[in-house]
Scaffold this active site. Structure first.
Site, short mmCIF file in Angstrom:
data_model
loop_
_atom_site.label_atom_id
_atom_site.label_comp_id
_atom_site.label_asym_id
_atom_site.label_seq_id
_atom_site.Cartn_x
_atom_site.Cartn_y
_atom_site.Cartn_z
N LYS A 211 -13.94 -31.07 0.18
CA LYS A 211 -14.22 -31.11 1.66
C LYS A 211 -13.44 -32.33 2.43
O LYS A 211 -13.96 -33.63 2.44
CB LYS A 211 -15.59 -31.60 1.85
CG LYS A 211 -16.25 -31.20 3.41
CD LYS A 211 -17.79 -31.09 3.25
CE LYS A 211 -18.33 -31.09 4.69
NZ LYS A 211 -18.04 -30.15 5.66
N TYR B 89 -15.31 -35.79 3.43
CA TYR B 89 -16.24 -36.16 4.61
C TYR B 89 -17.51 -35.24 4.06
O TYR B 89 -17.46 -34.23 3.40
CB TYR B 89 -15.96 -36.01 5.90
CG TYR B 89 -15.84 -34.54 6.46
CD1 TYR B 89 -14.91 -33.75 5.89
CD2 TYR B 89 -17.14 -34.03 7.16
CE1 TYR B 89 -14.82 -32.54 6.35
CE2 TYR B 89 -16.81 -32.64 7.40
CZ TYR B 89 -15.48 -31.86 7.15
OH TYR B 89 -15.62 -30.42 7.23
N LEU C 6 -15.30 -23.27 0.91
CA LEU C 6 -16.10 -24.39 0.77
C LEU C 6 -17.31 -24.09 0.29
O LEU C 6 -17.76 -23.14 0.89
CB LEU C 6 -15.99 -25.30 1.98
CG LEU C 6 -16.89 -26.69 1.58
CD1 LEU C 6 -16.27 -27.64 1.14
CD2 LEU C 6 -17.64 -27.09 3.03
N GLU D 281 -13.85 -17.42 5.12
CA GLU D 281 -15.16 -18.19 5.80
C GLU D 281 -14.81 -18.44 7.08
O GLU D 281 -13.58 -18.34 7.40
CB GLU D 281 -15.33 -19.61 4.85
CG GLU D 281 -14.19 -20.53 4.84
CD GLU D 281 -14.54 -21.52 3.98
OE1 GLU D 281 -15.53 -22.42 3.88
OE2 GLU D 281 -13.46 -22.51 3.79
N1 PLP Z 1 -16.88 -23.90 5.35
C1 PLP Z 1 -16.43 -24.71 5.97
C2 PLP Z 1 -14.77 -24.70 6.20
C3 PLP Z 1 -16.81 -25.91 6.43
O1 PLP Z 1 -16.18 -27.20 7.09
C4 PLP Z 1 -18.23 -26.02 6.42
C5 PLP Z 1 -19.34 -27.12 6.86
O2 PLP Z 1 -18.44 -28.11 7.45
C6 PLP Z 1 -19.05 -25.02 5.72
C7 PLP Z 1 -18.15 -23.94 5.09
C8 PLP Z 1 -20.30 -25.04 5.60
O3 PLP Z 1 -21.05 -26.00 4.71
P1 PLP Z 1 -22.50 -26.67 4.82
O4 PLP Z 1 -23.37 -25.50 4.57
O5 PLP Z 1 -22.41 -27.73 3.53
O6 PLP Z 1 -22.35 -27.49 6.03
#
Ligand code: PLP
Length: 268
Positions: free
Chosen positions: A131, A15, A188, A164
């Site tokens: 993701k 997603y 991620l 994270e």
């Molecule tokens: N880390 C995780 C586990 C996430 O699910 C997300 C966003 O959904 C992020 C980091 C941040 O990513 P982004 O800046 O692309 O939204």
């Protein structure tokens, strides 16, 4: 959704969440690049070509009359009789796109106050750089945070380092340096994180991409999280311990302001 959609039965899908600002998609190109990468890693085809998908995203935003909010897109391997191996012959991947409005004042208010985070063991699989819709460990960590009165959970690996957040990337600031875990398969690679790295360079700020421990985080001058949903959000406590006197600090405020100037808004 079909009951035999593989996303539903096996979390066999990926997603993306993209912010909508003033009716336009923020950093659409980077989100679609990451979507394609996630799909490639799982050997799932794009459900349609990129230009068509981009058109669908815009149409969903337009028809739902969203000015500020989020667009959610999900691609699963498709519908097939339940069996672990990939369907053979291949089936058409299933695409879902939704858009919702969010009152922009909500984020502003939250950023003025800052959020509390708790910590929880990072017990996810080893490919969290993809993701996928398999988010149960993230869900449980976030629920635990909520039950403790916090708004986010920071996940901690076996060495005691923060990887994270449950749905955000984690940052601390110490002596003017911005510290966030290096992006390998252990986190991620957030789009917001990537933009913030560029913002730092443009603002002449110092970046350290390396692991940091919970203990180090608790002694930080400032802390924050980044995501498409939260943009740059100050963290004012970790496991109940105040960070920076329990108020959003000056560098985080500056970054939040600078982010908007650097993030790309897709052409309408
Ligand atoms: N880390 C995780 C586990 C996430 O699910 C997300 C966003 O959904 C992020 C980091 C941040 O990513 P982004 O800046 O692309 O939204």
């Amino acid at each position: 959704m079909h009951v035999e959609d593989r996303g539903y039965q096996f979390s066999d899908g990926v997603y993306e969440v993209c912010e909508i600002h003033q009716g336009r998609l923020v950093d659409e190109t980077r989100h679609l690049d990451r979507l394609e990468r996630s799909l490639r890693e799982l050997k799932i085809r794009m459900p349609m070509d990129r230009k068509a998908l981009s058109h669908v995203l815009r149409e969903v935003v337009r028809r739902n009359r969203v000015r500020h909010g989020l667009v959610y897109m999900q691609v699963t391997r498709g519908v097939s009789r339940r069996d672990h191996p990939f369907p053979s012959p291949e089936v058409q991947p299933a695409l879902v796109v939704t858009a919702k409005s969010i009152d922009p004042a909500k984020g502003v208010k939250m950023a003025e106050k800052g959020i509390a985070v708790t910590t929880a063991p990072d017990n996810r699989w080893e490919r969290v750089d993809i993701k996928t819709v398999g988010l149960l460990p993230n869900v449980l960590a976030r629920q635990d945070a909520q039950e403790k009165g916090a708004q986010e959970a920071w996940l901690v690996d076996a060495d005691g380092n923060v990887t994270e957040g449950s749905s955000t990337n984690a940052w601390i600031i110490k002596d003017g340096a911005l510290i966030t875990r290096h992006a390998d398969r252990g986190i991620l690679r957030g789009i917001t994180r990537t933009v913030v790295v560029e913002v730092l360079a443009a603002e002449g700020l110092r970046l350290e991409e390396r692991p940091f421990s919970v203990e180090e985080a608790k002694k930080a001058d400032e802390a924050f999280v980044t995501s498409a949903t939260k943009i740059v959000m100050p963290v004012v406590s970790i496991d109940g311990q105040a960070i920076g006197g329990g108020r959003p600090g000056p560098l985080v405020k500056r970054l939040r302001g600078a982010f908007r100037r650097h993030s790309e808004l897709a052409a309408a």
